[in-house]
Motif scaffolding. Structure first.
Motif, PDB file in Angstrom:
ATOM      1  N   UNK A 481      81.828  44.223  17.234  1.00 23.26           N
ATOM      2  CA  UNK A 481      81.342  42.973  16.327  1.00 23.26           C
ATOM      3  C   UNK A 481      80.680  42.091  17.204  1.00 23.26           C
ATOM      4  N   UNK A 482      81.514  41.551  18.270  1.00 22.93           N
ATOM      5  CA  UNK A 482      80.812  40.312  18.852  1.00 22.93           C
ATOM      6  C   UNK A 482      79.622  40.605  19.706  1.00 22.93           C
ATOM      7  N   UNK A 483      79.563  42.032  20.126  1.00 20.59           N
ATOM      8  CA  UNK A 483      78.209  42.448  20.811  1.00 20.59           C
ATOM      9  C   UNK A 483      77.019  42.567  19.931  1.00 20.59           C
ATOM     10  N   UNK A 484      77.409  43.058  18.552  1.00 23.78           N
ATOM     11  CA  UNK A 484      76.362  43.554  17.715  1.00 23.78           C
ATOM     12  C   UNK A 484      75.853  42.272  16.921  1.00 23.78           C
ATOM     13  N   UNK A 485      76.812  41.183  16.749  1.00 26.98           N
ATOM     14  CA  UNK A 485      76.542  39.786  16.056  1.00 26.98           C
ATOM     15  C   UNK A 485      75.696  39.105  17.196  1.00 26.98           C
ATOM     16  N   UNK A 486      76.047  39.353  18.535  1.00 28.95           N
ATOM     17  CA  UNK A 486      75.154  38.361  19.263  1.00 28.95           C
ATOM     18  C   UNK A 486      73.718  39.115  19.493  1.00 28.95           C
ATOM     19  N   UNK A 487      73.486  40.236  19.234  1.00 29.73           N
ATOM     20  CA  UNK A 487      72.296  40.807  19.162  1.00 29.73           C
ATOM     21  C   UNK A 487      71.515  40.676  18.149  1.00 29.73           C
ATOM     22  N   UNK A 488      72.096  39.860  16.890  1.00 29.04           N
ATOM     23  CA  UNK A 488      71.334  39.498  15.786  1.00 29.04           C
ATOM     24  C   UNK A 488      71.082  40.591  14.898  1.00 29.04           C
ATOM     25  N   UNK A 489      72.083  41.307  14.660  1.00 29.33           N
ATOM     26  CA  UNK A 489      72.272  42.529  13.835  1.00 29.33           C
ATOM     27  C   UNK A 489      72.669  42.433  12.403  1.00 29.33           C
ATOM     28  N   UNK A 490      73.875  41.578  12.369  1.00 32.33           N
ATOM     29  CA  UNK A 490      74.388  41.141  11.001  1.00 32.33           C
ATOM     30  C   UNK A 490      75.322  39.770  11.397  1.00 32.33           C
ATOM     31  N   UNK A 491      75.556  39.352  10.016  1.00 37.32           N
ATOM     32  CA  UNK A 491      76.319  38.228   9.925  1.00 37.32           C
ATOM     33  C   UNK A 491      77.891  38.243   9.984  1.00 37.32           C
ATOM     34  N   UNK A 492      78.378  37.522  10.419  1.00 34.92           N
ATOM     35  CA  UNK A 492      79.898  37.543  10.329  1.00 34.92           C
ATOM     36  C   UNK A 492      80.328  37.784   9.041  1.00 34.92           C
ATOM     37  N   UNK A 493      80.179  36.933   7.964  1.00 30.26           N
ATOM     38  CA  UNK A 493      80.630  36.965   6.827  1.00 30.26           C
ATOM     39  C   UNK A 493      80.304  38.496   6.352  1.00 30.26           C
ATOM     40  N   UNK A 494      79.248  39.216   6.488  1.00 30.91           N
ATOM     41  CA  UNK A 494      79.020  40.642   6.130  1.00 30.91           C
ATOM     42  C   UNK A 494      80.005  41.574   6.662  1.00 30.91           C
ATOM     43  N   UNK A 495      79.975  41.369   7.719  1.00 26.49           N
ATOM     44  CA  UNK A 495      80.915  42.434   8.648  1.00 26.49           C
ATOM     45  C   UNK A 495      82.369  42.218   8.025  1.00 26.49           C
ATOM     46  N   UNK A 496      82.843  40.890   7.940  1.00 24.75           N
ATOM     47  CA  UNK A 496      84.225  40.590   7.637  1.00 24.75           C
ATOM     48  C   UNK A 496      84.437  41.324   5.929  1.00 24.75           C
ATOM     49  N   UNK A 497      83.432  40.999   5.085  1.00 22.28           N
ATOM     50  CA  UNK A 497      83.652  41.525   3.832  1.00 22.28           C
ATOM     51  C   UNK A 497      83.736  42.915   3.672  1.00 22.28           C
ATOM     52  N   UNK A 498      83.026  43.779   4.701  1.00 18.46           N
ATOM     53  CA  UNK A 498      82.846  45.112   4.455  1.00 18.46           C
ATOM     54  C   UNK A 498      84.238  45.766   5.003  1.00 18.46           C
ATOM     55  N   UNK A 656      97.513  34.406  -4.425  1.00 16.81           N
ATOM     56  CA  UNK A 656      96.841  33.317  -3.610  1.00 16.81           C
ATOM     57  C   UNK A 656      97.010  33.669  -2.014  1.00 16.81           C
ATOM     58  N   UNK A 657      98.236  34.433  -1.536  1.00 17.40           N
ATOM     59  CA  UNK A 657      98.406  34.659  -0.352  1.00 17.40           C
ATOM     60  C   UNK A 657      97.620  35.661   0.121  1.00 17.40           C
ATOM     61  N   UNK A 658      97.334  36.752  -0.446  1.00 18.97           N
ATOM     62  CA  UNK A 658      96.520  37.729  -0.332  1.00 18.97           C
ATOM     63  C   UNK A 658      94.951  37.340  -0.075  1.00 18.97           C
ATOM     64  N   UNK A 659      94.451  36.411  -0.855  1.00 18.71           N
ATOM     65  CA  UNK A 659      93.203  35.859  -0.670  1.00 18.71           C
ATOM     66  C   UNK A 659      93.092  34.807   0.512  1.00 18.71           C
ATOM     67  N   UNK A 660      94.331  33.894   0.540  1.00 14.96           N
ATOM     68  CA  UNK A 660      94.190  32.938   1.477  1.00 14.96           C
ATOM     69  C   UNK A 660      94.218  33.550   3.079  1.00 14.96           C
ATOM     70  N   UNK A 661      95.047  34.670   3.157  1.00 11.16           N
ATOM     71  CA  UNK A 661      95.099  35.292   4.463  1.00 11.16           C
ATOM     72  C   UNK A 661      93.891  35.664   4.787  1.00 11.16           C
ATOM     73  N   UNK A 662      93.094  36.306   4.125  1.00 13.13           N
ATOM     74  CA  UNK A 662      91.737  36.835   4.124  1.00 13.13           C
ATOM     75  C   UNK A 662      90.836  35.720   4.559  1.00 13.13           C
ATOM     76  N   UNK A 663      90.985  34.698   4.040  1.00  9.74           N
ATOM     77  CA  UNK A 663      89.946  33.607   4.309  1.00  9.74           C
ATOM     78  C   UNK A 663      90.153  32.887   5.834  1.00  9.74           C
ATOM     79  N   UNK A 664      91.516  32.747   5.941  1.00 11.28           N
ATOM     80  CA  UNK A 664      92.015  32.162   7.188  1.00 11.28           C
ATOM     81  C   UNK A 664      91.591  33.299   8.246  1.00 11.28           C
ATOM     82  N   UNK A 665      91.687  34.433   8.218  1.00 11.08           N
ATOM     83  CA  UNK A 665      91.193  35.289   9.100  1.00 11.08           C
ATOM     84  C   UNK A 665      89.660  35.258   9.526  1.00 11.08           C
ATOM     85  N   UNK A 666      88.993  35.101   8.298  1.00 12.90           N
ATOM     86  CA  UNK A 666      87.481  34.852   8.437  1.00 12.90           C
ATOM     87  C   UNK A 666      86.975  33.683   9.093  1.00 12.90           C
ATOM     88  N   UNK A 667      87.722  32.564   9.168  1.00 14.92           N
ATOM     89  CA  UNK A 667      87.246  31.374   9.607  1.00 14.92           C
ATOM     90  C   UNK A 667      87.789  31.535  11.179  1.00 14.92           C
TER      91      UNK A 667
END
Length: 677
Positions: A481-498, A656-667
């Motif tokens: 993910x880090x390599x492809x993101x640095x290559x400008x292939x896709x956004x962090x939020x898109x990858x995480x959501x999928x 709330x915890x299920x959502x919060x954990x995912x948001x924290x992981x994203x940030x």
């Protein structure tokens, strides 16, 4: 020029037409090699053709000015447009890795950076690409067409092939290239044009025969060969025909013919008006003839930068000419290497060579150009930012990125049935054990305690299965993910959501199976609505476990360290969940941690769902005169200090915890990526 083994011949322009092999006993055998085998890059001048000549307006010359790199424990401070120096008072001695390095590569040139181990060639390439600079102190400028550039601008106009080949191993070669075409080729291309480009690249890089083969996971899933993996990595970068192409050791793992094929390809790419910069380790004489320019690094300094003909002249003047029938690349590396036992003499020799180059006409011209670029950059006060703004490195929009990543993520799930089968077997065995041990419980005083055990093991098994399910899937993909993101292939939020979406279906199915198999067999509340509620609670536990798995995957520095982190994090949450610890006895300073425990809220909801409508429980006080008899479900809840009004708050807390954990992981992932950049 003759080759290392005096068997093969190649013309000076790099287009080999005949390779002859001589045998002492059998005579001479000649093998004709087709133009297609070596001429692997098409140059088509038709407008709109992805493989056409780069228009002059899009051609980019790359230059670097006064690059200094120090090894330090302090993180590198990267501004948006320059490699900025960090001025800190340090008591410890710093290692000067690159020492005032300047140079340039023009459009249409194939520049190869060479040097012995520790010479600084990889560090220089990292500085030119703004990659892997964490922990270094850096100063200097990197410019496109003599204008200081940003990492985003460079990523939008360049491609980078790193030495380590990173892929989703369960995809086929064609699926991998099709995915890259969806996120790397400009939005105006149709799906048919993307597929056509994929077919062209597979043919050009001899990948057609393995197009339907899985890429493979080393040691786990058998896939394509190492040479094919390298060609696949190159193919992904060639899809968009970037103006600048960086390659880190592109011939690693390839045989001599494929190495020649790949380097010939890089040469032909440069002929289309692109700037190609590569590090190559110990090239053969055939490969050396294909280089347009050569940059020799030694002890962190530039020992030479110019054409191969100029290199021969330079070293001849230093009384170190390349011997006849000897590989020039090997010769230059040898005289710029540190020989064990002769370190001081070698260092003095290298210093004299580097000093000689600095005082040569080539070195003087490089310093003058670098000085002029720096002076112009100081005058204009970064107008390129005001003129162009922050360039968007992504070639397609948010929605196309989302569908492409969702498609790839789902393919990686359905094409890895072994992992799903292992999880299914694990769930089946664990549930079978629970069912056998607690089979046929009755509503009596012993049954109360036993059903508490059912809830405990149901919670623990579901939680650990899903935490490890995400960790095993996501943690190993972070470097890709880090390599492809640095290559400008896709956004962090898109990858995480999928990733969040694709891990849900299988996990939810297994959670439902887990509850269903044991629910009626162990004698839980038989009402249908209570059963459905228990299934929903297990799904919420599954989602909470997944959420924590996302946090651990993004925090863990490596896949090997993830399992210990799981144990360290989950154990306190389990102990403070109130299953074996009364809620009221939890210390105040640990209350916040208890409030983050889904075990606590899920256990409360399970208990209320099980006992709230139970009007009668058998009571036999024969065993002990001091035993307390619980005659109905409300008594059971009161003993656990659980009230009926806590059911919906517990459900809300789980959501709330299920959502919060995912948001924290994203940030955390977002911070990790931005920190690396």
């Amino acid at each position: 020029m003759e080759t290392d083994d005096n068997l093969n011949t190649i013309s000076s322009n790099g287009s080999s037409t005949k390779v002859s092999e001589t045998s002492g006993s059998s005579g001479e055998y000649a093998y004709e090699i087709s133009d297609f085998a070596l001429k692997t890059w098409k140059t088509n001048s038709d407008e709109g053709d992805p493989t056409g000549q780069v228009p002059e307006d899009n051609q980019i010359a790359l230059s670097w000015c006064h690059i200094n790199v120090y090894g330090s424990r302090i993180s590198a401070n990267h501004s948006t447009n320059v490699l900025s120096a960090i001025t800190r008072n340090e008591t410890k001695e710093k290692s000067h890795i690159l020492k005032d390095v300047s140079g340039s590569a023009k459009a249409g040139e194939f520049l190869v950076i060479m040097g012995s181990s520790g010479a600084g060639k990889t560090t220089l390439l990292n500085c030119l690409t703004f990659r892997n600079l964490k922990g270094l102190e850096i100063s200097g400028l990197v410019c496109m067409n003599n204008v200081p550039t940003t990492q985003a601008q460079l990523a939008a106009n360049s491609a980078y092939v790193q030495q380590d080949d990173l892929f989703i191993g369960y995809l086929t070669v064609k699926e991998q290239l099709l995915f890259q075409s969806l996120v790397r080729m400009d939005a105006e291309y149709t799906m048919e044009e993307r597929k056509q480009r994929v077919e062209e690249v597979m043919i050009e890089l001899a990948l057609k025969k393995c197009e339907n083969c899985q890429i493979g996971v080393p040691g786990i899933v058998k896939g394509i060969s190492g040479g094919e993996r390298k060609r696949l990595a190159l193919a992904g970068e060639f899809l968009t025909n970037p103006s600048i192409l960086f390659c880190d050791e592109p011939t690693t793992g390839l045989d001599s013919f494929m190495s020649l094929n790949v380097v010939q390809l890089l040469k032909d790419i440069s002929r289309t008006g692109r700037t190609v910069i590569s590090t190559i380790h110990q090239p053969s004489s055939e490969l050396f003839l294909l280089f347009d320019k050569l940059c020799l690094m030694a002890q962190g300094r530039t020992a030479f930068l110019g054409t191969t003909t100029e290199a021969e002249t330079f070293f001849t003047k230093l009384s170190a000419p390349c011997p006849l029938n000897f590989n020039p690349a090997d010769h230059y590396i040898q005289i710029l290497s540190i020989i064990p036992g002769c370190e001081e003499n070698c260092k003095r020799s290298i210093k004299s060579i580097c000093d000689a180059f600095e005082s040569s006409s080539l070195g003087i011209q490089i310093r003058k150009s670098a000085k002029k670029i720096v002076k112009d950059a100081e005058k204009i006060d970064e107008p390129w930012i005001h003129k162009e703004g922050l360039l968007n490195p992504y070639r397609v929009g948010w929605l196309p990125q989302f569908w492409a990543l969702l498609w790839r993520s789902w393919l990686s799930v359905i094409k890895n049935p072994a992992a799903t089968k292992r999880r299914f077997v694990l769930v089946f065995i664990e549930t079978l054990i629970i069912t056998i041990i607690y089979f046929g419980q009755k509503l009596n005083q012993s049954g109360i305690v036993n059903l508490d055990g059912v809830f405990f093991y149901l919670l623990v098994s579901t939680s650990y299965q899903n935490v490890f399910g995400v960790v095993n899937t996501l943690c190993g993909e972070i470097p890709l993910f880090v390599k492809e993101h640095k290559d400008g292939m896709y956004r962090t939020d898109v990858y995480y959501l999928t990733k969040v979406i694709t891990v849900i279906p299988v996990s939810v199915f297994l959670a439902c199976l887990n509850t269903t198999m044991c629910y009626y067999a162990v004698g839980l509340n038989p009402e249908v609505d209570r059963y459905l509620t228990a299934v929903c609670l297990t799904i919420l536990v599954c989602l909470c476990g997944q959420g924590l798995g996302f946090i651990i995957s993004t925090v863990s520095p490596s896949f090997e360290l993830a399992p210990p982190i799981v144990s360290i994090v989950v154990s306190p949450l389990l102990m403070l969940g109130g299953i074996f610890l009364n809620f009221r006895s939890i210390p105040g300073y640990l209350q916040w941690l208890s409030d983050l425990s889904w075990f606590k809220f899920a256990f409360e909801a399970y208990m209320i769902n099980q006992w709230s409508n139970v009007a009668h429980i058998e009571c036999h006080q024969n065993s002990s005169a001091n035993s307390i008899c619980l005659t109905n479900g409300i008594d059971v809840l009161h003993k656990q200090f659980i009230s009926l009004g806590e059911f919906w708050p517990a459900i809300s807390a789980l959501i709330f915890l299920a959502l919060m954990f995912r948001v924290v992981g994203f940030f955390i992932l977002l911070f990790r990526v931005s920190n690396d950049e």
